[in-house]
Scaffold this motif. Structure first.
Motif, PDB file in Angstrom:
ATOM      1  N   PRO A   1      86.771  62.019  73.147  1.00 26.06           N
ATOM      2  CA  PRO A   1      87.202  63.256  73.505  1.00 26.06           C
ATOM      3  C   PRO A   1      86.555  64.033  74.882  1.00 26.06           C
ATOM      4  O   PRO A   1      87.173  64.611  75.573  1.00 26.06           O
ATOM      5  CB  PRO A   1      86.798  64.237  72.333  1.00 26.06           C
ATOM      6  N   GLU A   2      85.403  63.486  74.901  1.00 23.25           N
ATOM      7  CA  GLU A   2      84.438  64.242  76.202  1.00 23.25           C
ATOM      8  C   GLU A   2      84.926  63.365  77.472  1.00 23.25           C
ATOM      9  O   GLU A   2      84.806  64.037  78.569  1.00 23.25           O
ATOM     10  CB  GLU A   2      82.866  63.813  76.192  1.00 23.25           C
ATOM     11  N   LEU A   3      85.860  62.280  77.401  1.00 22.35           N
ATOM     12  CA  LEU A   3      86.570  61.962  78.557  1.00 22.35           C
ATOM     13  C   LEU A   3      88.203  62.461  78.929  1.00 22.35           C
ATOM     14  O   LEU A   3      88.269  62.226  79.847  1.00 22.35           O
ATOM     15  CB  LEU A   3      86.425  60.433  78.626  1.00 22.35           C
ATOM     16  N   GLN A   4      88.398  63.220  77.842  1.00 22.07           N
ATOM     17  CA  GLN A   4      89.813  63.512  78.099  1.00 22.07           C
ATOM     18  C   GLN A   4      89.948  65.123  78.874  1.00 22.07           C
ATOM     19  O   GLN A   4      90.824  65.264  79.429  1.00 22.07           O
ATOM     20  CB  GLN A   4      90.402  63.748  76.740  1.00 22.07           C
ATOM     21  N   ALA A   5      89.081  65.999  78.455  1.00 24.19           N
ATOM     22  CA  ALA A   5      88.842  67.415  78.773  1.00 24.19           C
ATOM     23  C   ALA A   5      87.784  68.001  78.553  1.00 24.19           C
ATOM     24  O   ALA A   5      86.881  67.553  77.705  1.00 24.19           O
ATOM     25  CB  ALA A   5      90.140  68.055  78.195  1.00 24.19           C
ATOM     26  N   PRO A   6      87.080  68.955  79.272  1.00 24.45           N
ATOM     27  CA  PRO A   6      85.859  69.897  79.009  1.00 24.45           C
ATOM     28  C   PRO A   6      86.323  70.314  77.685  1.00 24.45           C
ATOM     29  O   PRO A   6      87.133  70.493  76.977  1.00 24.45           O
ATOM     30  CB  PRO A   6      86.124  70.958  79.852  1.00 24.45           C
ATOM     31  N   ALA A   7      84.787  70.500  77.068  1.00 22.35           N
ATOM     32  CA  ALA A   7      84.870  70.871  75.413  1.00 22.35           C
ATOM     33  C   ALA A   7      85.619  71.986  75.128  1.00 22.35           C
ATOM     34  O   ALA A   7      86.242  72.249  74.114  1.00 22.35           O
ATOM     35  CB  ALA A   7      83.405  70.886  75.133  1.00 22.35           C
ATOM     36  N   ASP A   8      85.400  73.110  76.062  1.00 27.60           N
ATOM     37  CA  ASP A   8      85.996  74.567  75.795  1.00 27.60           C
ATOM     38  C   ASP A   8      87.620  74.236  75.933  1.00 27.60           C
ATOM     39  O   ASP A   8      88.320  75.103  75.440  1.00 27.60           O
ATOM     40  CB  ASP A   8      85.464  75.503  76.705  1.00 27.60           C
ATOM     41  N   ILE A   9      88.157  73.115  76.517  1.00 27.41           N
ATOM     42  CA  ILE A   9      89.378  73.304  76.560  1.00 27.41           C
ATOM     43  C   ILE A   9      90.182  72.181  75.363  1.00 27.41           C
ATOM     44  O   ILE A   9      91.053  72.571  74.928  1.00 27.41           O
ATOM     45  CB  ILE A   9      90.132  72.455  78.052  1.00 27.41           C
ATOM     46  N   PHE A  10      89.329  70.967  75.417  1.00 26.14           N
ATOM     47  CA  PHE A  10      89.868  69.767  74.308  1.00 26.14           C
ATOM     48  C   PHE A  10      89.827  70.637  72.998  1.00 26.14           C
ATOM     49  O   PHE A  10      90.618  70.414  72.159  1.00 26.14           O
ATOM     50  CB  PHE A  10      88.620  68.982  74.355  1.00 26.14           C
ATOM     51  N   TYR A  11      88.714  71.603  72.683  1.00 29.07           N
ATOM     52  CA  TYR A  11      88.618  72.014  71.295  1.00 29.07           C
ATOM     53  C   TYR A  11      89.482  73.322  71.310  1.00 29.07           C
ATOM     54  O   TYR A  11      88.829  74.202  71.027  1.00 29.07           O
ATOM     55  CB  TYR A  11      87.249  72.185  71.003  1.00 29.07           C
ATOM     56  N   GLY A  12      90.769  73.460  71.542  1.00 29.29           N
ATOM     57  CA  GLY A  12      91.515  74.582  71.513  1.00 29.29           C
ATOM     58  C   GLY A  12      92.135  74.758  70.098  1.00 29.29           C
ATOM     59  O   GLY A  12      91.468  74.110  69.074  1.00 29.29           O
ATOM     60  N   GLU A  13      93.126  75.702  69.888  1.00 24.49           N
ATOM     61  CA  GLU A  13      93.561  75.977  68.630  1.00 24.49           C
ATOM     62  C   GLU A  13      93.965  74.871  67.924  1.00 24.49           C
ATOM     63  O   GLU A  13      93.792  74.654  66.853  1.00 24.49           O
ATOM     64  CB  GLU A  13      94.663  77.149  68.699  1.00 24.49           C
ATOM     65  N   ASP A  14      94.781  73.759  68.349  1.00 21.06           N
ATOM     66  CA  ASP A  14      95.362  72.952  67.821  1.00 21.06           C
ATOM     67  C   ASP A  14      94.283  71.856  67.293  1.00 21.06           C
ATOM     68  O   ASP A  14      94.212  71.187  66.169  1.00 21.06           O
ATOM     69  CB  ASP A  14      96.239  71.653  68.574  1.00 21.06           C
ATOM     70  N   GLU A  15      93.108  71.353  68.273  1.00 22.02           N
ATOM     71  CA  GLU A  15      92.133  70.702  67.608  1.00 22.02           C
ATOM     72  C   GLU A  15      91.390  71.443  66.231  1.00 22.02           C
ATOM     73  O   GLU A  15      90.692  70.861  65.548  1.00 22.02           O
ATOM     74  CB  GLU A  15      91.107  70.226  68.606  1.00 22.02           C
ATOM     75  N   ALA A  16      91.037  72.842  66.496  1.00 17.96           N
ATOM     76  CA  ALA A  16      90.314  73.502  65.583  1.00 17.96           C
ATOM     77  C   ALA A  16      90.986  73.465  64.346  1.00 17.96           C
ATOM     78  O   ALA A  16      90.332  73.424  63.131  1.00 17.96           O
ATOM     79  CB  ALA A  16      90.015  75.223  66.100  1.00 17.96           C
TER      80      ALA A  16
END
Length: 163
Positions: free
Chosen positions: A13-28
């Motif tokens: 995950p950390e290679l896909q996008a910054p944490a504040d973007i990767f952990y958006g509503e869908d991931e939450a």
């Protein structure tokens, strides 16, 4: 003829996008409904608590760095302790606050900028799948070495002596 077998690759995950973007509503939402993810996070949190070697029968105040939706905080509560969690993702914190109804305190913050708590306030700290995010430079002003240093120096300061 090739004897090589192709396996699907999963990017970290950390290679896909910054944490504040990767952990958006869908991931939450995944952390709210995915039973496998919930079980893995719970098991890791239980092990982290064991490694702290907290005194039996004495409630402690713990810091959960990268608390996300509060899954590990629930494990902390079940073990009789209180907790405050910090996370960079507002959608993850919103799930913790509004859908999981956690009892811990929640702080929206970037651990790479240092933790902003009083000195010696916590009896221990846990972090499940979060600190590796500090190794990436998501913005031009981010220096992983400096972010790691800011995090660990501030973590040391907010832990009580002997923690």
């Amino acid at each position: 003829f090739s004897s090589r077998i192709a396996f699907p690759t999963m990017s970290r995950p950390e290679l896909q996008a910054p944490a504040d973007i990767f952990y958006g509503e869908d991931e939450a939402r995944k952390y709210l409904h995915n039973s496998r993810m919930i079980q893995i996070q719970g098991t890791m949190a239980e092990r982290a608590l064991e490694m702290l070697c907290l005194p039996e029968g004495k409630p402690c105040l713990l810091l959960d760095v990268g608390c996300g939706t509060g899954l590990s905080g629930e494990v902390v509560e079940e073990d009789g302790h209180s907790w405050i969690g910090t996370d960079i993702s507002l959608p993850m914190l919103n799930v913790a606050l509004h859908e999981r109804d956690v009892d811990g305190g929640l702080v929206h913050d970037d651990m790479g900028a240092g933790l902003h708590f009083r000195d010696g306030v916590f009896d221990g700290a846990i972090s499940i799948s979060a600190i590796q995010w500090l190794c990436n430079a998501e913005k031009s002003e981010h220096n992983p070495r400096k972010r790691l240093q800011a995090f660990f120096e501030s973590l040391y300061k907010c832990l009580r002596r002997g923690a």
